[in-house]
Design a protein around this motif. Structure first.
Motif, PDB file in Angstrom:
ATOM      1  N   GLY A 296      -7.629  -2.511  -6.136  1.00  0.00           N
ATOM      2  CA  GLY A 296      -6.833  -2.259  -4.945  1.00  0.00           C
ATOM      3  C   GLY A 296      -7.628  -1.905  -3.704  1.00  0.00           C
ATOM      4  N   MET A 297      -8.968  -2.032  -3.755  1.00  0.00           N
ATOM      5  CA  MET A 297      -9.768  -1.723  -2.560  1.00  0.00           C
ATOM      6  C   MET A 297      -9.609  -2.823  -1.510  1.00  0.00           C
ATOM      7  N   GLU A 298      -9.525  -2.398  -0.229  1.00  0.00           N
ATOM      8  CA  GLU A 298      -9.535  -3.361   0.858  1.00  0.00           C
ATOM      9  C   GLU A 298     -10.911  -4.025   0.921  1.00  0.00           C
ATOM     10  N   ASP A 299     -10.989  -5.181   1.556  1.00  0.00           N
ATOM     11  CA  ASP A 299     -12.239  -5.956   1.571  1.00  0.00           C
ATOM     12  C   ASP A 299     -13.408  -5.170   2.139  1.00  0.00           C
ATOM     13  N   ARG A 499       0.708  -0.739 -10.456  1.00  0.00           N
ATOM     14  CA  ARG A 499       0.205   0.276  -9.528  1.00  0.00           C
ATOM     15  C   ARG A 499      -1.031  -0.231  -8.803  1.00  0.00           C
ATOM     16  N   THR A 500      -1.319   0.392  -7.691  1.00  0.00           N
ATOM     17  CA  THR A 500      -2.523   0.066  -6.926  1.00  0.00           C
ATOM     18  C   THR A 500      -3.160   1.367  -6.449  1.00  0.00           C
ATOM     19  N   LYS A 544      -1.254   0.349   3.165  1.00  0.00           N
ATOM     20  CA  LYS A 544      -0.597  -0.406   2.092  1.00  0.00           C
ATOM     21  C   LYS A 544       0.917  -0.459   2.284  1.00  0.00           C
ATOM     22  N   VAL A 545       1.486   0.580   2.911  1.00  0.00           N
ATOM     23  CA  VAL A 545       2.924   0.550   3.245  1.00  0.00           C
ATOM     24  C   VAL A 545       3.200  -0.568   4.239  1.00  0.00           C
ATOM     25  N   PHE A 546       2.397  -0.642   5.296  1.00  0.00           N
ATOM     26  CA  PHE A 546       2.618  -1.644   6.345  1.00  0.00           C
ATOM     27  C   PHE A 546       2.339  -3.065   5.830  1.00  0.00           C
ATOM     28  N   ASP A 547       1.516  -3.186   4.776  1.00  0.00           N
ATOM     29  CA  ASP A 547       1.266  -4.499   4.162  1.00  0.00           C
ATOM     30  C   ASP A 547       2.347  -4.883   3.160  1.00  0.00           C
ATOM     31  N   GLY A 548       3.303  -3.981   2.926  1.00  0.00           N
ATOM     32  CA  GLY A 548       4.398  -4.289   2.002  1.00  0.00           C
ATOM     33  C   GLY A 548       4.048  -4.115   0.542  1.00  0.00           C
ATOM     34  N   GLU A 549       2.927  -3.406   0.259  1.00  0.00           N
ATOM     35  CA  GLU A 549       2.515  -3.230  -1.132  1.00  0.00           C
ATOM     36  C   GLU A 549       3.220  -2.065  -1.822  1.00  0.00           C
ATOM     37  N   THR A 550       3.477  -0.991  -1.062  1.00  0.00           N
ATOM     38  CA  THR A 550       4.102   0.189  -1.657  1.00  0.00           C
ATOM     39  C   THR A 550       5.083   0.794  -0.655  1.00  0.00           C
TER      40      THR A 550
END
Length: 563
Positions: A296-299, A499-500, A544-550
């Protein structure tokens, strides 16, 4: 397969070369997936090799009563079909596509209480037959609904409560068909739902069964209270524990093979006021992804992490509370840096997952085999990289520092709330600041949040209170999109699936080292790290909220804002 005329010698060499590139892949599977042999030919060769019979399930008439002897969940999990039953010899004949895996037969023998005779069928035939005859898997609800009041089990429960139970009779009760069937369906359902733990909890007026999936407890329909004693005794028998001892905590393990995958249950038994409470930790190697890109790490963070783990020496720490995914991150990291030119040794409590090419050592404090003792021994084994499961005391911390100073890369975990407070914790343990600055290279703090189920994700508008808790104003939220899962069959109505990770990554630089040497407070270190671009856990969560992941609820629950 060569003797039967199905493959040439050249084809065998080709398949073996392909098998070397795919460790763990079966020879026969490669043969028919590459269209060098048919699936029936592979099944026939396995039957010949194991001196078994092969059956074509389309030509077999199966007695409906025999089909009822195995429930749908068990048939799907083990990929078996019952064909015949001989009551006189207590022998059931099962068609299997994995007959070479003798553990399947052992487990089915334990589950069913019958002797097993295996015959070979193709995997596609097994799947078609299961779909035809077991189109609806049994659930815990249907098993409980089918249980009649069992007078013997009720009597055993009364004797158990009065401490007048008979040991032999208790063992017989634990082996009874209703108990076996109920425990089987609970274990198999939990594995299917990717549960991490199964809880059996006796109370004064009920017997509760719960599972933890994606970090949250869900309750199963409660079994009759009188079955508590027999079910827990059955678990203790399977874990090779002392069923007569009901006053002391006990620990054991159960190893099963389900759907061809080895699954281990770590069993913990705890005496309570109303009987023994049991928690089973489920270790399913088949669902653990040891790919560093999957944690789940960003690039940008992944690039920084890979830069740090490539260093030749130093200490890299992963921190967070129990259940925050620290071990998975470190396992994925070791898997990433596992190369033939490096010797990697780990000491863990316990060793949860095997990694090929890495020497893994379990600790056992009862015989003096502590983290510190293991770490001393590891340093005499010429390692390049070392994983210490946890730094629990000053002795382990000092040896880890010594290992880093002598040219080793050391990975470990600590239980701290965030990355900057880890420095304070190590100082409080007695590690001098100059040694910390000389050895610690990076600290990763992490949490786990549930992912929104992609199947039922939809736009939502969080209320003002939740936005305030997340540190967002209504104006800041105007141009942002928020999502939630409405609940569907795929996620069992929870709205979440999987989960992430949320991460806070502190990388040491000269300014931070100066502050540590000057015994700066945690807040000073934190502020300096933020100025140097350290993302805090809450910021990682909001991204991650704004990316729609959680969801915002998950992030608020798992992170705190330092004031």
């Amino acid at each position: 397969m060569v003797d039967l005329g199905y493959l040439s010698e050249e084809q065998v060499l080709t398949i073996l070369a392909e098998q070397e590139l795919s460790p763990g892949e079966l020879f026969g599977k490669i043969a028919y997936e590459s269209e060098m042999a048919t699936e029936p030919q592979v099944a026939q060769a396995i039957a010949e090799q194991l001196n078994m019979s092969m059956v074509d399930l389309e030509d077999v008439n199966i007695d409906p009563d025999v089909l009822l002897m195995i429930d749908g969940t068990m048939a799907e999990t083990y990929r078996v079909v019952p064909l015949e039953f001989d009551a006189e010899s207590n022998l059931i004949t099962l068609a299997m596509c994995d007959p070479q895996d003798i553990t399947i037969r052992d487990e089915l023998h334990n589950y069913l209480g019958y002797d097993i005779e295996a015959v070979v069928a193709t995997e596609s035939d097994i799947e078609k037959t299961i779909a035809k005859f077991f189109n609806q898997s049994e659930t815990i609800e249907t098993v409980l609904a089918g249980l009649e009041q069992d007078e013997e089990l009720m009597e055993a429960a009364k004797l158990h409560a009065s401490d007048g139970y008979d040991l032999a009779k208790s063992t017989a009760m634990a082996d009874s068909q209703p108990v076996r069937k109920l425990l089987n369906i609970i274990l198999l359902s939990a594995v299917k739902e990717h549960a991490s733990d199964i809880h059996f909890e006796p109370f004064e007026s009920e017997f509760r069964v719960r599972i933890r999936a994606d970090g949250v407890l869900y309750e199963y329909p409660p079994p009759p209270q009188y079955m508590a004693f027999a079910l827990i005794t059955r678990i203790k028998v399977m874990a090779n524990l002392d069923i007569a001892e009901r006053r002391l905590p006990q620990d054991g393990r159960i190893e099963l093979t389900i759907s061809g995958h080895p699954i281990e249950f770590r069993v913990s038994v705890l005496p309570t006021m109303f009987g023994e409470s049991v928690v089973m930790r489920v270790l399913d190697r088949s669902v653990v992804n040891l790919d560093i890109e999957a944690v789940g790490m960003e690039d940008y963070l992944l690039n920084m992490w890979e830069e740090q783990i490539a260093k030749p020496n130093g200490i890299i720490l992963v921190t967070g509370p129990t259940g925050s995914g620290k071990t998975t991150t470190l396992y994925a990291t070791l898997n990433e840096i596992n190369r033939i030119e490096d010797k990697i040794i780990t000491t863990e409590d316990p060793v949860e997952y095997d990694i090929d090419g890495i020497v893994q050592m379990p600790i056992d404090p009862t015989i003096g085999n502590t983290f510190a003792a293991c770490l001393r021994a590891i340093l005499r084994q010429d390692p390049d990289k070392i994983l210490v499961g946890e730094i629990r005391d000053v002795e382990t911390a000092k040896i880890a520092v010594e290992a880093a100073l002598t040219g080793h890369l050391v990975f470990s975990t600590l239980h701290t709330n965030d990355a900057p407070s880890t420095i304070t914790r190590l100082r409080d343990m007695g590690i001098p600041p100059f040694l910390l600055t000389a050895t610690v290279e990076a600290i990763l703090a992490q949490r786990l949040v549930r992912r929104i189920c992609p199947n039922c994700s939809e736009l939502t508008q969080p209320d003002t209170d939740l936005l305030h808790q997340a540190g967002l104003s209504s104006e800041e939220a105007l141009d942002k999109k928020f999502y939630k899962g409405q609940g569907c069959q795929e996620c069992n109505g929870s709205g979440y699936r999987g989960r992430t990770g949320l991460f806070e990554f502190l990388v040491m630089d000269e300014r931070l080292r100066e502050l540590i040497n000057a015994n700066a407070a945690t807040e000073e270190i934190r502020n300096a790290a933020i100025k140097r671009g350290m993302y805090q856990l809450r910021q990682s969560g909001l991204a991650k909220v704004f990316d729609g992941e959680t969801t915002l609820e998950e992030v608020v629950q798992e992170t705190v804002v330092d004031i």
